[in-house]
Write a protein that holds these residues in place. Structure first.
Motif, PDB file in Angstrom:
ATOM      1  N   TYR A  71       0.848  -1.202   0.000  1.00 45.34           N
ATOM      2  CA  TYR A  71       0.000   0.000   0.000  1.00 45.34           C
ATOM      3  C   TYR A  71       0.874   1.239   0.000  1.00 45.34           C
ATOM      4  N   HIS A  77      -6.786   4.970  -3.263  1.00 46.60           N
ATOM      5  CA  HIS A  77      -7.220   3.652  -2.797  1.00 46.60           C
ATOM      6  C   HIS A  77      -7.418   2.708  -3.985  1.00 46.60           C
ATOM      7  N   ASN A  80      -4.141   1.488  -5.395  1.00 49.74           N
ATOM      8  CA  ASN A  80      -3.566   0.455  -4.532  1.00 49.74           C
ATOM      9  C   ASN A  80      -4.297  -0.871  -4.695  1.00 49.74           C
ATOM     10  N   GLY A 120      -7.272   1.705   3.305  1.00 51.48           N
ATOM     11  CA  GLY A 120      -6.076   1.277   4.027  1.00 51.48           C
ATOM     12  C   GLY A 120      -6.403   0.127   4.965  1.00 51.48           C
TER      13      GLY A 120
END
Length: 132
Positions: A71, A77, A80, A120
């Motif tokens: 990450y 987001h 990732n 995350g």
């Protein structure tokens, strides 16, 4: 019983959401709410709640740690998530070309929940509360 009320509320909310998704054909909606495809038993509130708990556990114990290995906070987001999918695709197929767009829908259903609801390590803080 408070737990039973939560299970029924969850089940009712799932049905409401499912019925609000106009892009899912009305004829396909019952298929989503069955326990098994072979016997086509309806999904009851207790099983619905247990599945939800198991899926959340799978996301938090399996998917989050794997995604977080690479990450990059400088990326979005979704970028990732795409990096993780590419790594997973390469591991499973030994192919280095870009993963097919349908890969995430066919190989890890719980990953979709991570993509939609997590940021995350944790749940997206911008999500509205589950019950109004």
């Amino acid at each position: 019983n408070s737990c039973l009320k939560h299970k029924y509320a969850l089940h009712k909310r799932v049905l409401e959401i499912l019925n609000s998704l106009a892009w899912i054909p009305v004829t396909a909606r019952p298929d989503i709410m069955v326990r098994t495809m072979t016997k086509r038993l309806p999904l009851n509130p207790d099983i619905c709640y247990k599945r939800l708990r198991q899926i959340v556990l799978d996301v938090e114990k399996k998917i989050v740690p794997e995604v977080m290995k690479t990450y990059d906070m400088a990326k979005t987001h979704d970028e990732n998530c795409d990096l993780y999918l590419q790594r997973l695709y390469t591991q499973r197929t030994s192919c280095t070309e870009k993963h097919p767009d349908t890969f995430e829908y066919k190989h890890d259903f719980n990953f979709l929940l991570y993509r939609m609801f997590y940021r995350g390590y944790s749940m997206d803080p911008a999500l509205p509360p589950p019950f109004p």
